[in-house]
Scaffold this active site. Structure first.
Site, PDB file in Angstrom:
ATOM      1  N   ASN A  76       0.945  -0.996   0.044  1.00 40.17           N
ATOM      2  CA  ASN A  76       0.047  -0.078  -0.024  1.00 40.17           C
ATOM      3  C   ASN A  76       0.809   1.234  -0.193  1.00 40.17           C
ATOM      4  OD1 ASN A  76      -1.772   2.331   0.558  1.00 40.17           O
ATOM      5  ND2 ASN A  76      -2.322   1.399   2.428  1.00 40.17           N
ATOM      6  N   TRP A  77       0.826   1.783  -1.207  1.00 41.16           N
ATOM      7  CA  TRP A  77       2.007   3.117  -1.447  1.00 41.16           C
ATOM      8  C   TRP A  77       1.415   4.430  -0.600  1.00 41.16           C
ATOM      9  CZ3 TRP A  77       3.753   2.453  -7.209  1.00 41.16           C
ATOM     10  CH2 TRP A  77       4.501   1.518  -7.322  1.00 41.16           C
ATOM     11  N   LYS A  78       0.143   4.507  -0.283  1.00 45.42           N
ATOM     12  CA  LYS A  78      -0.453   5.584   0.441  1.00 45.42           C
ATOM     13  C   LYS A  78      -0.342   6.714  -0.565  1.00 45.42           C
ATOM     14  CE  LYS A  78       0.246   3.412   4.760  1.00 45.42           C
ATOM     15  NZ  LYS A  78       0.262   3.459   6.102  1.00 45.42           N
TER      16      LYS A  78
ATOM     17  N   HIS B  17      -9.202   1.095   5.245  1.00 47.25           N
ATOM     18  CA  HIS B  17      -7.798   1.183   5.986  1.00 47.25           C
ATOM     19  C   HIS B  17      -7.986   2.370   7.384  1.00 47.25           C
ATOM     20  CE1 HIS B  17      -3.827   2.676   6.368  1.00 47.25           C
ATOM     21  NE2 HIS B  17      -3.460   1.550   5.794  1.00 47.25           N
TER      22      HIS B  17
ATOM     23  N   GLU C 298      -6.236   4.739   8.061  1.00 48.29           N
ATOM     24  CA  GLU C 298      -6.102   6.063   7.715  1.00 48.29           C
ATOM     25  C   GLU C 298      -7.440   6.541   7.193  1.00 48.29           C
ATOM     26  OE1 GLU C 298      -2.551   5.812   5.459  1.00 48.29           O
ATOM     27  OE2 GLU C 298      -1.570   5.091   7.281  1.00 48.29           O
TER      28      GLU C 298
ATOM     29  N   GLU D 117      -4.759  -4.858  10.643  1.00 47.03           N
ATOM     30  CA  GLU D 117      -3.765  -3.757  10.934  1.00 47.03           C
ATOM     31  C   GLU D 117      -4.048  -2.889  12.139  1.00 47.03           C
ATOM     32  OE1 GLU D 117      -2.013  -2.823   6.899  1.00 47.03           O
ATOM     33  OE2 GLU D 117      -3.642  -1.510   7.109  1.00 47.03           O
TER      34      GLU D 117
ATOM     35  N   GLY E 244       3.061   2.468  10.496  1.00 48.25           N
ATOM     36  CA  GLY E 244       3.937   3.587  10.476  1.00 48.25           C
ATOM     37  C   GLY E 244       4.531   3.996  11.913  1.00 48.25           C
TER      38      GLY E 244
ATOM     39  N   SER F 129       3.957  -1.638  10.241  1.00 50.11           N
ATOM     40  CA  SER F 129       5.395  -1.715  10.474  1.00 50.11           C
ATOM     41  C   SER F 129       6.073  -3.209   9.942  1.00 50.11           C
ATOM     42  CB  SER F 129       5.964  -1.375  11.794  1.00 50.11           C
ATOM     43  OG  SER F 129       5.530  -0.072  12.131  1.00 50.11           O
TER      44      SER F 129
ATOM     45  N   GLY G  90       3.301  -1.001   4.117  1.00 47.27           N
ATOM     46  CA  GLY G  90       3.516   0.260   3.876  1.00 47.27           C
ATOM     47  C   GLY G  90       4.784   0.823   3.347  1.00 47.27           C
ATOM     48  N   GLY G  91       5.310   1.425   4.244  1.00 49.60           N
ATOM     49  CA  GLY G  91       6.688   2.183   4.007  1.00 49.60           C
ATOM     50  C   GLY G  91       7.846   1.155   3.284  1.00 49.60           C
TER      51      GLY G  91
HETATM   52  P1  13P Z   1       3.545   0.504   7.386  1.00 50.40           P
HETATM   53  O1  13P Z   1       4.177  -0.763   6.731  1.00 50.40           O
HETATM   54  O2  13P Z   1       4.149   1.844   6.878  1.00 50.40           O
HETATM   55  O3  13P Z   1       3.408   0.500   8.876  1.00 50.40           O
HETATM   56  O4  13P Z   1       1.848   0.672   6.862  1.00 50.40           O
HETATM   57  C1  13P Z   1       1.159  -0.209   7.039  1.00 50.40           C
HETATM   58  C2  13P Z   1      -0.246  -0.058   6.272  1.00 50.40           C
HETATM   59  O5  13P Z   1      -0.834   0.952   6.656  1.00 50.40           O
HETATM   60  C3  13P Z   1      -0.428  -0.784   5.210  1.00 50.40           C
HETATM   61  O6  13P Z   1      -1.528  -0.595   4.718  1.00 50.40           O
END
Ligand code: 13P
Length: 253
Positions: free
Chosen positions: A11-13, A98, A100, A170, A176, A215, A236-237
């Site tokens: 997930n590149w956000k 998600h 967020e 999640e 994050g 994470s 994510g990251g």
């Molecule tokens: P991180 O891997 O950056 O913690 O993000 C997780 C995430 O929200 C994937 O959807």
């Protein structure tokens, strides 16, 4: 399209425009053999979806998706994207709910239900994201919160649709933050999710992939993937850099 486990999803956000997306896949594709086990899915910003779809056109093992959809198909909804338009643009999956979306944009459980319906009705697959906050975990409410996010969606699904439904656990406190759930924490909640699904769908629940996110890094990914009931990862990251992501994709299942 068949989704095979393990599912390694990125997930590149709000990262990577169209040019960076092309560069990412040009670097990734040679590092990931097309006959690897499992399914890889990338969720770029929707402005970069066309670039992703174009570069992965020859790779049926790699899917592209959108990070969110509105529940209406089209009309006067400035700024939104819809599941049918995402489908037409080449998306095969959509994330829904998600953390967020829930916590930064105030999305309600009722809205996630309408979005999952829109995604499935448009013939896409849905990854429903669920998870508790740190306060909810510390007060012992984590499983109840996750049940409350799952049940209203599960109640709308037909057995026929189950092959297009995935769940991502999640925990909000792990996204994050560098703080990951331990493999045992993940396994405990995944087992709970499986039990909630089994109440609705019986033995068919065992085929619904449940991914862990929060994470995930190259270092902790093997132990998380090996945990019971963990069928994949939503990253994510660590999905933004092609060689890191390729190394996670290469972890033996
Ligand atoms: P991180 O891997 O950056 O913690 O993000 C997780 C995430 O929200 C994937 O959807």
């Amino acid at each position: 399209m068949t989704i095979q486990t393990p599912v390694i999803a990125g997930n590149w956000k709000l990262n990577h425009g169209p040019e960076e997306t092309r560069a990412f896949f040009r670097a990734l594709l040679p590092e990931v053999p097309a006959d690897h086990v499992g399914t890889i899915a990338i969720f770029p910003p929707s402005l970069s979806l066309a670039a992703a779809v174009e570069v992965i056109a020859t790779r049926t093992d790699i899917l592209a998706g959108v990070q969110d959809v509105y529940w209406e198909s089209r009309g006067a909804f400035t700024g939104e994207i819809s599941a049918p338009l995402a489908h037409e643009a080449g998306a095969q999956l959509a994330l829904v709910g998600h953390s967020e979306r829930r916590h930064v944009f105030g999305e309600s459980i009722e809205e996630t239900v309408k979005k999952v319906r829109a995604v499935l009705d448009a013939e896409l697959s849905a990854i429903l994201c669920v998870g508790e906050t740190i306060e909810e975990r510390e007060s012992g409410a984590a499983q109840g919160v996750v049940t409350g996010q799952l049940e209203p969606v599960a109640g709308t699904l037909s057995q026929m649709e189950l092959s297009r439904v995935l769940i991502a656990y999640e925990p909000v406190w792990a996204i994050g933050t560098g703080r990951t759930a331990s493999p045992a924490d993940a396994a405990e909640m995944h087992l709970h999710v499986r039990e909630v699904l089994a109440k609705h769908f019986g033995s068919a629940a065992s085929a619904i992939p449940i991914l862990y996110g929060g994470s995930v890094k190259q270092e902790n990914a093997p132990d998380l993937l090996a945990a019971p009931e963990v069928d994949g990862l939503l990253i994510g990251g660590a999905s933004l850099e092609p060689s890191t992501f390729a190394r996670i994709c290469a972890i033996p299942s």
